[in-house]
Design a protein around this motif. Sequence first.
Motif, PDB file in Angstrom:
ATOM      1  N   ASN A   1      -4.596   5.599  -2.129  1.00 16.68           N
ATOM      2  CA  ASN A   1      -5.358   4.412  -1.747  1.00 16.68           C
ATOM      3  C   ASN A   1      -4.534   3.181  -2.090  1.00 16.68           C
ATOM      4  O   ASN A   1      -3.381   3.296  -2.546  1.00 16.68           O
ATOM      5  CB  ASN A   1      -6.719   4.385  -2.461  1.00 16.68           C
ATOM      6  N   SER A   2      -5.127   2.003  -1.911  1.00 13.12           N
ATOM      7  CA  SER A   2      -4.394   0.756  -2.169  1.00 13.12           C
ATOM      8  C   SER A   2      -3.993   0.626  -3.633  1.00 13.12           C
ATOM      9  O   SER A   2      -2.877   0.181  -3.943  1.00 13.12           O
ATOM     10  CB  SER A   2      -5.249  -0.448  -1.762  1.00 13.12           C
ATOM     11  N   ALA A   3      -4.893   1.000  -4.548  1.00  8.34           N
ATOM     12  CA  ALA A   3      -4.585   0.894  -5.972  1.00  8.34           C
ATOM     13  C   ALA A   3      -3.423   1.812  -6.336  1.00  8.34           C
ATOM     14  O   ALA A   3      -2.522   1.434  -7.104  1.00  8.34           O
ATOM     15  CB  ALA A   3      -5.814   1.230  -6.800  1.00  8.34           C
ATOM     16  N   ASP A   4      -3.428   3.015  -5.792  1.00  6.36           N
ATOM     17  CA  ASP A   4      -2.340   3.957  -6.036  1.00  6.36           C
ATOM     18  C   ASP A   4      -1.029   3.416  -5.479  1.00  6.36           C
ATOM     19  O   ASP A   4       0.029   3.534  -6.110  1.00  6.36           O
ATOM     20  CB  ASP A   4      -2.682   5.307  -5.395  1.00  6.36           C
ATOM     21  N   ALA A   5      -1.088   2.795  -4.298  1.00  4.83           N
ATOM     22  CA  ALA A   5       0.109   2.225  -3.688  1.00  4.83           C
ATOM     23  C   ALA A   5       0.685   1.117  -4.555  1.00  4.83           C
ATOM     24  O   ALA A   5       1.902   1.057  -4.798  1.00  4.83           O
ATOM     25  CB  ALA A   5      -0.218   1.687  -2.296  1.00  4.83           C
ATOM     26  N   ALA A   6      -0.175   0.220  -5.025  1.00  7.50           N
ATOM     27  CA  ALA A   6       0.287  -0.891  -5.859  1.00  7.50           C
ATOM     28  C   ALA A   6       0.876  -0.391  -7.168  1.00  7.50           C
ATOM     29  O   ALA A   6       1.924  -0.885  -7.627  1.00  7.50           O
ATOM     30  CB  ALA A   6      -0.874  -1.850  -6.129  1.00  7.50           C
ATOM     31  N   ARG A   7       0.245   0.607  -7.768  1.00  6.66           N
ATOM     32  CA  ARG A   7       0.719   1.134  -9.044  1.00  6.66           C
ATOM     33  C   ARG A   7       2.059   1.852  -8.878  1.00  6.66           C
ATOM     34  O   ARG A   7       3.008   1.621  -9.645  1.00  6.66           O
ATOM     35  CB  ARG A   7      -0.328   2.078  -9.626  1.00  6.66           C
ATOM     36  N   ARG A   8       2.170   2.710  -7.895  1.00  5.66           N
ATOM     37  CA  ARG A   8       3.376   3.528  -7.747  1.00  5.66           C
ATOM     38  C   ARG A   8       4.584   2.741  -7.246  1.00  5.66           C
ATOM     39  O   ARG A   8       5.726   3.130  -7.502  1.00  5.66           O
ATOM     40  CB  ARG A   8       3.083   4.704  -6.812  1.00  5.66           C
TER      41      ARG A   8
END
Length: 229
Positions: A185-192
């Motif tokens: 998701n977007s949060a995973d994209a931003a974190r990774r």
Amino acid sequence: MRVTDPAGLATDLARRIRRRWRAEVQAIGATGSLAHADDREGTDLELIVATYRPGTGPAPMRRRVDGHLVSIEVAASPDLLARARQLTTLWPLRADRFLHLRPLDEDSDWLPSVRDAHLARLTDATPREFSELARDAWCTADSLLARAVQAGQWHDEDSALLLLAEARIAAAVTDGLLTRTYFRNSADAARRTGVVGLDLVELRDRVRLQAAELEKRGRPVDVPLAELL
């Protein structure tokens, strides 16, 4: 508010859908946390209902049910396969739902064909195709970043913060396309991708690095009008 087991709730919901629309429904699956088997109390439930024909089966909906946010997407199976074969600038945020689709009942043997269709499309995709998608996503990130800077100059801090958050996600999506990496998701994209917490200057540096990479892959992101078409 009563909170129930998410997997049990999803299974019960699938059973009810199957019972009521048995002649119309071809398969029922779950995406997101249920598909990855890391669901927990309060997890959102994301269901996909594939029908034999368009306009049949349950109505798409988004409701709060027993402490869980339940989303039901309904699509005819040919349309769902067509979506699985599409590559867009949002591929890094959408691929997971095609590659991880958990059957919710014994009549959902058709669901693996969605994953197979997407994998076949990825096999056919060329580096240039992903670079072109990354270039489009980069334009979105660059535009959002410029608007965030402008909002800051106008002392509109609320707008600046919102635009900065959107610019971070767009930059993360650009990275995903450049590296052919998809996210949960977007949060995973931003974190990774490491864009979480980047300020305007740091994010601008990241976007500039992406522009340099895109230029190496064929052409600069900023071209003269004569080279546009």
